[in-house]
Design a protein around this motif. Structure first.
Motif, PDB file in Angstrom:
ATOM      1  N   ARG A   1     -24.908  64.305  30.388  1.00 24.00           N
ATOM      2  CA  ARG A   1     -23.739  63.720  31.041  1.00 24.00           C
ATOM      3  C   ARG A   1     -24.038  62.310  31.542  1.00 24.00           C
ATOM      4  O   ARG A   1     -23.189  61.416  31.488  1.00 24.00           O
ATOM      5  CB  ARG A   1     -23.274  64.599  32.198  1.00 24.00           C
ATOM      6  N   ALA A   2     -25.256  62.094  32.038  1.00 18.79           N
ATOM      7  CA  ALA A   2     -25.615  60.773  32.557  1.00 18.79           C
ATOM      8  C   ALA A   2     -25.596  59.723  31.453  1.00 18.79           C
ATOM      9  O   ALA A   2     -25.103  58.606  31.642  1.00 18.79           O
ATOM     10  CB  ALA A   2     -26.986  60.824  33.221  1.00 18.79           C
ATOM     11  N   ARG A   3     -26.140  60.052  30.273  1.00 19.40           N
ATOM     12  CA  ARG A   3     -26.166  59.082  29.165  1.00 19.40           C
ATOM     13  C   ARG A   3     -24.738  58.801  28.667  1.00 19.40           C
ATOM     14  O   ARG A   3     -24.401  57.668  28.342  1.00 19.40           O
ATOM     15  CB  ARG A   3     -27.019  59.601  28.009  1.00 19.40           C
ATOM     16  N   LEU A   4     -23.911  59.832  28.615  1.00 19.16           N
ATOM     17  CA  LEU A   4     -22.521  59.620  28.215  1.00 19.16           C
ATOM     18  C   LEU A   4     -21.801  58.757  29.252  1.00 19.16           C
ATOM     19  O   LEU A   4     -20.986  57.900  28.903  1.00 19.16           O
ATOM     20  CB  LEU A   4     -21.809  60.963  28.054  1.00 19.16           C
ATOM     21  N   GLY A   5     -22.109  58.981  30.509  1.00 21.19           N
ATOM     22  CA  GLY A   5     -21.492  58.185  31.565  1.00 21.19           C
ATOM     23  C   GLY A   5     -21.916  56.730  31.524  1.00 21.19           C
ATOM     24  O   GLY A   5     -21.203  55.846  32.020  1.00 21.19           O
TER      25      GLY A   5
ATOM     26  N   GLU B   1     -21.997  60.593  19.361  1.00 22.43           N
ATOM     27  CA  GLU B   1     -22.673  60.394  18.084  1.00 22.43           C
ATOM     28  C   GLU B   1     -24.071  59.827  18.277  1.00 22.43           C
ATOM     29  O   GLU B   1     -24.997  60.156  17.519  1.00 22.43           O
ATOM     30  CB  GLU B   1     -21.844  59.469  17.188  1.00 22.43           C
ATOM     31  N   ASP B   2     -24.248  58.945  19.297  1.00 24.01           N
ATOM     32  CA  ASP B   2     -25.582  58.417  19.597  1.00 24.01           C
ATOM     33  C   ASP B   2     -26.526  59.548  19.977  1.00 24.01           C
ATOM     34  O   ASP B   2     -27.682  59.601  19.521  1.00 24.01           O
ATOM     35  CB  ASP B   2     -25.511  57.404  20.749  1.00 24.01           C
ATOM     36  N   LEU B   3     -26.043  60.453  20.814  1.00 27.13           N
ATOM     37  CA  LEU B   3     -26.897  61.546  21.286  1.00 27.13           C
ATOM     38  C   LEU B   3     -27.228  62.519  20.170  1.00 27.13           C
ATOM     39  O   LEU B   3     -28.370  62.986  20.057  1.00 27.13           O
ATOM     40  CB  LEU B   3     -26.227  62.273  22.460  1.00 27.13           C
ATOM     41  N   THR B   4     -26.245  62.845  19.327  1.00 26.03           N
ATOM     42  CA  THR B   4     -26.525  63.784  18.233  1.00 26.03           C
ATOM     43  C   THR B   4     -27.437  63.151  17.189  1.00 26.03           C
ATOM     44  O   THR B   4     -28.222  63.852  16.539  1.00 26.03           O
ATOM     45  CB  THR B   4     -25.214  64.250  17.577  1.00 26.03           C
ATOM     46  N   LEU B   5     -27.355  61.826  17.015  1.00 22.78           N
ATOM     47  CA  LEU B   5     -28.266  61.141  16.081  1.00 22.78           C
ATOM     48  C   LEU B   5     -29.703  61.247  16.570  1.00 22.78           C
ATOM     49  O   LEU B   5     -30.626  61.497  15.773  1.00 22.78           O
ATOM     50  CB  LEU B   5     -27.857  59.671  15.935  1.00 22.78           C
ATOM     51  N   VAL B   6     -29.922  61.088  17.876  1.00 22.80           N
ATOM     52  CA  VAL B   6     -31.266  61.241  18.433  1.00 22.80           C
ATOM     53  C   VAL B   6     -31.769  62.674  18.224  1.00 22.80           C
ATOM     54  O   VAL B   6     -32.948  62.892  17.912  1.00 22.80           O
ATOM     55  CB  VAL B   6     -31.264  60.866  19.931  1.00 22.80           C
ATOM     56  N   VAL B   7     -30.888  63.651  18.378  1.00 18.66           N
ATOM     57  CA  VAL B   7     -31.276  65.049  18.129  1.00 18.66           C
ATOM     58  C   VAL B   7     -31.731  65.220  16.684  1.00 18.66           C
ATOM     59  O   VAL B   7     -32.778  65.833  16.408  1.00 18.66           O
ATOM     60  CB  VAL B   7     -30.099  65.996  18.441  1.00 18.66           C
ATOM     61  N   ASP B   8     -30.965  64.688  15.738  1.00 15.32           N
ATOM     62  CA  ASP B   8     -31.321  64.813  14.315  1.00 15.32           C
ATOM     63  C   ASP B   8     -32.660  64.135  14.032  1.00 15.32           C
ATOM     64  O   ASP B   8     -33.510  64.673  13.305  1.00 15.32           O
ATOM     65  CB  ASP B   8     -30.226  64.192  13.452  1.00 15.32           C
ATOM     66  N   TYR B   9     -32.831  62.927  14.589  1.00 14.25           N
ATOM     67  CA  TYR B   9     -34.057  62.158  14.365  1.00 14.25           C
ATOM     68  C   TYR B   9     -35.276  62.876  14.948  1.00 14.25           C
ATOM     69  O   TYR B   9     -36.311  63.030  14.278  1.00 14.25           O
ATOM     70  CB  TYR B   9     -33.887  60.776  15.000  1.00 14.25           C
TER      71      TYR B   9
END
Length: 329
Positions: free
Chosen positions: A236-240, A246-254
């Motif tokens: 929530r903090a990063r989204l805020g 999409e940025d967060l899910t890309l980091v998960v994939d990477y």
């Protein structure tokens, strides 16, 4: 602030035109319009991606009951504007709005409006044209000169006798399995429309997006992180801060591609590490470079350049350069 006014802080935007969508004899109606209006809101903020919403989430956002939600879903699927799919392990229901179909039906309604008819469904299930009553009151039938009251005389139905009637006057057909249009319109005045309200507040939107990111992490890693303060606070903090889902899910994939086969590093595939404020920007930079390189696989601690052949790798890359930092082992 009084307790009553607090109930008014999370209204729902309602698109009246959605209630008029139809395909053949199937008409959306106001309840389906409320459901679709909320999904379109999320559709526009998720760039058309699949939307994860529980039944409880939708009830919280729209106050639609379980029966109303199922009726709305079946009608919207029948006219082709809603897609559903079970995704993930354990499987959860995801929704996607068919924007092309929605636009086509809206244009069709604008160009070819359906002629209104005054109909009333009888108790035998047949339709017949009736003269609408002059008032909304039920007139009593007085006996005159000892003549018995005509028990067969039709009395206008009220909402007391129609437990399945929805808030805006459209009768729901969910319990009968009939999803064709059922209309009862009066030529006297206009029906009261559902209230138009503003969008959900930012905190609600961020929480729902954070749930989707957490679900993606569980799906990619096979984990079972629950919606809790520990799992959600960094997301929530990063989204805020302005980072997108999409940025967060890309980091998960990477990170999954980089650490998924490393027994020492796999334990760091967790929300408290991936989305830590001091580490996330670096992970995102590396993930972006990884995506631009075609999302290569990692084998024996090295990135494999699939497009260059089975034997190729990033062995000769200068990892001291900032733009290549994301590929360090």
């Amino acid at each position: 602030m009084g307790n009553l006014i607090k109930l008014l802080d999370r209204p729902v935007a309602y698109q009246p035109a959605f209630a008029m969508l139809r395909a053949g004899k199937v008409k959306a109606g106001p309840v389906a319009a409320v459901f679709l209006s909320q999904l379109v809101y999320w559709h526009n903020r998720m760039d058309g991606a699949w939307i994860y919403k529980t039944q409880a989430d939708i009830t919280t956002e729209t106050s639609l009951t379980r029966d109303e939600q199922e009726t709305a879903r079946k009608r919207l699927i029948a006219i082709g504007v809603l897609e559903e799919q079970l995704r993930g392990v354990p499987a959860t229901m995801h929704y996607r709005v068919n924007s092309e179909r929605l636009e086509a039906l809206l244009l069709e309604y604008v160009e070819n409006p359906v002629k209104k008819e005054t109909k009333q469904k009888t108790r035998m299930g047949n339709y017949q044209n009736v003269e609408p009553p002059q008032t909304g009151m039920v007139h009593s039938h007085k006996q005159e000169c000892g003549v018995t009251t005509n028990k067969n005389a039709e009395i206008p139905q009220t909402s007391m006798w129609q437990p399945n009637k929805q808030a805006c006057g459209e009768a729901t057909d969910f319990l009968t399995g009939d999803y064709t249009e059922s209309t009862q319109e009066s030529t006297q005045g206009n029906k009261p429309s559902c209230p138009v309200a503003a969008q959900p507040d930012v905190a609600v939107m961020i929480t729902d997006q954070a749930k989707q990111v957490l679900t993606h992490l569980n799906q990619k890693t096979g984990s079972r992180y629950q919606v809790s303060k520990t799992s959600m606070e960094h997301i929530r903090a990063r989204l805020g801060e302005g980072f997108s889902p999409e940025d967060l899910t890309l980091v998960v994939d990477y990170a999954t591609a980089k650490w998924g086969q490393d027994l020492q590093m796999v334990e760091y595939l967790r929300p408290t590490t991936l989305f830590l404020p001091t580490k996330f920007p670096g992970y995102l930079q590396g993930a972006t470079k990884w995506a631009e390189a075609g999302r290569p696989e990692r084998l024996n601690g090295r990135w494999i350049n699939i497009s260059a052949g089975p034997g190729a790798s990033f062995q000769n890359v200068d990892y001291t350069l900032p733009e290549n930092a994301g590929f360090r082992s």
